[in-house]
Design an enzyme around this catalytic site. Sequence first.
Site, PDB file in Angstrom:
ATOM      1  N   ASN A   9      -7.761  -0.433   8.728  1.00 53.37           N
ATOM      2  CA  ASN A   9      -7.112  -1.498   9.498  1.00 53.37           C
ATOM      3  C   ASN A   9      -6.123  -0.851  10.469  1.00 53.37           C
ATOM      4  OD1 ASN A   9      -5.836  -3.727  10.491  1.00 53.37           O
ATOM      5  ND2 ASN A   9      -4.896  -4.368   8.556  1.00 53.37           N
ATOM      6  N   TRP A  10      -6.538  -0.786  11.721  1.00 51.53           N
ATOM      7  CA  TRP A  10      -5.693  -0.119  12.720  1.00 51.53           C
ATOM      8  C   TRP A  10      -4.492  -0.982  13.135  1.00 51.53           C
ATOM      9  CZ3 TRP A  10      -9.750   2.082  16.768  1.00 51.53           C
ATOM     10  CH2 TRP A  10     -10.524   3.064  16.152  1.00 51.53           C
ATOM     11  N   LYS A  11      -4.501  -2.238  12.740  1.00 45.28           N
ATOM     12  CA  LYS A  11      -3.445  -3.180  13.152  1.00 45.28           C
ATOM     13  C   LYS A  11      -3.310  -3.130  14.692  1.00 45.28           C
ATOM     14  CE  LYS A  11      -1.449  -2.870   8.593  1.00 45.28           C
ATOM     15  NZ  LYS A  11      -0.275  -2.943   7.741  1.00 45.28           N
ATOM     16  N   HIS A  85      -4.371 -11.644   6.512  1.00 48.07           N
ATOM     17  CA  HIS A  85      -3.501 -10.500   6.198  1.00 48.07           C
ATOM     18  C   HIS A  85      -2.067 -11.007   6.089  1.00 48.07           C
ATOM     19  CE1 HIS A  85      -1.350  -6.726   6.569  1.00 48.07           C
ATOM     20  NE2 HIS A  85      -2.491  -6.113   6.273  1.00 48.07           N
ATOM     21  N   GLU A  87       0.557  -9.946   7.215  1.00 52.71           N
ATOM     22  CA  GLU A  87       1.284  -9.925   8.494  1.00 52.71           C
ATOM     23  C   GLU A  87       0.954 -11.149   9.337  1.00 52.71           C
ATOM     24  OE1 GLU A  87       0.014  -5.986   9.466  1.00 52.71           O
ATOM     25  OE2 GLU A  87       1.359  -5.189   7.939  1.00 52.71           O
ATOM     26  N   GLU A 159      -3.348  -6.765  -1.594  1.00 55.71           N
ATOM     27  CA  GLU A 159      -2.317  -5.939  -0.965  1.00 55.71           C
ATOM     28  C   GLU A 159      -0.945  -6.495  -1.324  1.00 55.71           C
ATOM     29  OE1 GLU A 159      -3.853  -3.840   2.839  1.00 55.71           O
ATOM     30  OE2 GLU A 159      -3.237  -5.837   3.400  1.00 55.71           O
ATOM     31  N   GLY A 165       3.120  -0.303   3.895  1.00 54.08           N
ATOM     32  CA  GLY A 165       3.932   0.524   4.795  1.00 54.08           C
ATOM     33  C   GLY A 165       5.225   1.037   4.196  1.00 54.08           C
ATOM     34  N   SER A 201       0.040   1.360   1.329  1.00 52.35           N
ATOM     35  CA  SER A 201       0.489   2.760   1.268  1.00 52.35           C
ATOM     36  C   SER A 201      -0.558   3.718   0.692  1.00 52.35           C
ATOM     37  CB  SER A 201       1.805   2.865   0.487  1.00 52.35           C
ATOM     38  OG  SER A 201       2.832   2.186   1.179  1.00 52.35           O
ATOM     39  N   GLY A 222      -4.057   1.197   6.069  1.00 59.06           N
ATOM     40  CA  GLY A 222      -3.348   0.906   7.315  1.00 59.06           C
ATOM     41  C   GLY A 222      -2.922   2.193   8.004  1.00 59.06           C
ATOM     42  N   GLY A 223      -1.666   2.555   7.832  1.00 61.44           N
ATOM     43  CA  GLY A 223      -1.068   3.697   8.538  1.00 61.44           C
ATOM     44  C   GLY A 223      -1.915   4.965   8.513  1.00 61.44           C
TER      45      GLY A 223
HETATM   46  P1  13P Z   1      -0.420   0.670   4.923  1.00 58.41           P
HETATM   47  O1  13P Z   1      -1.603   1.458   4.430  1.00 58.41           O
HETATM   48  O2  13P Z   1       0.159   1.200   6.184  1.00 58.41           O
HETATM   49  O3  13P Z   1       0.583   0.475   3.832  1.00 58.41           O
HETATM   50  O4  13P Z   1      -0.958  -0.773   5.299  1.00 58.41           O
HETATM   51  C1  13P Z   1      -1.701  -1.466   4.388  1.00 58.41           C
HETATM   52  C2  13P Z   1      -2.287  -2.625   5.077  1.00 58.41           C
HETATM   53  O5  13P Z   1      -1.606  -3.566   5.399  1.00 58.41           O
HETATM   54  C3  13P Z   1      -3.735  -2.577   5.369  1.00 58.41           C
HETATM   55  O6  13P Z   1      -4.200  -3.828   5.718  1.00 58.41           O
END
Ligand code: 13P
Length: 313
Positions: A9-11, A85, A87, A159, A165, A201, A222-223
Amino acid sequence: MKPKIIVANWKCNPESSQEAQKLFGISDKKNVVIAAPYLFLHLGKELTYAQLGAQDAFLDNGAFTGEVSSRQLVKAGVKSVILGHSERRIYFGETDELIVQKAKAALDFGLSVIICIGESQREREEGTMMAGRTIRRDVINSLSGIPPKRSGKITVAYEPIWAIGTGETPNPTDINERAKLIKSTAESLGLFGVNVLYGGSVDENNCSDFLNQPEIDGLLVGGASLVSEKIAKIIKIMNNLNGDIYPVVHKEVPAKTKPAKEVKRGTTKKKTETKKTVTLKPKKALAKKQAKPALKPKKSPFSKVKKSVKKKK
Ligand code: 13P
């Protein structure tokens, strides 16, 4: 055993097409879904092994400024979409009701859906029992009303919001138990065979702890999916665990040998052709799979949206 998967997930990243192109190249491996921003989806058309994903999808085309619909995503070559998600729930006010509507529409158009759930820090502090209750509630609220015949295209990403994050991760064996609970709750809704991912994470150092849990079917990253060395390592660990050291094309479609007859009739040239088949056939199969037309929704959710927009006026 089902192969484990990684969803990147590149966000709202990266900044340039060049960077996106580089990440697509690095992550283009078997059992990977790349959920890129809409802006870069066209670059994902070149993917050979990985599947193209999106991070959200609106119900249908129409006068909805700023939105991108499932119908459009299918046309753009997208196969899966992340919905709900945390977010989007927190910053964009998405409700369970809207997420279910989006999921139904996406499934009707032929997309696979990855629906996100997870407890907040406050719910975490309320304890393990509460976490279990929260999970059951989230699964019921986010999946109720989805027709059982769509089960095979549903993934739940667990999640915990406090793990996203932050560098803080839960105990993998606890997550295994939660994955089991998510599956049994989905089954109580008639949804069998739902996959469960863990996200929050995940990095190259902790990924195998989660991937080794039997009830965890993969990871939502994510990150770390934005850092070439990290995502390359995570994917490698996952596919080594799957036993797929070679890309899918070499493993899933065995070379058509039919040796006895062909060798009799053929020459040495025949041998070369057989070898060629091993690499070419699967690519054809992949292309065929991708060309499968998307289902048209029986009833467009567009009318519902239109109605609610009118009511508001
Ligand atoms: P991180 O891996 O950066 O914690 O993000 C998780 C995430 O929200 C993936 O959708």
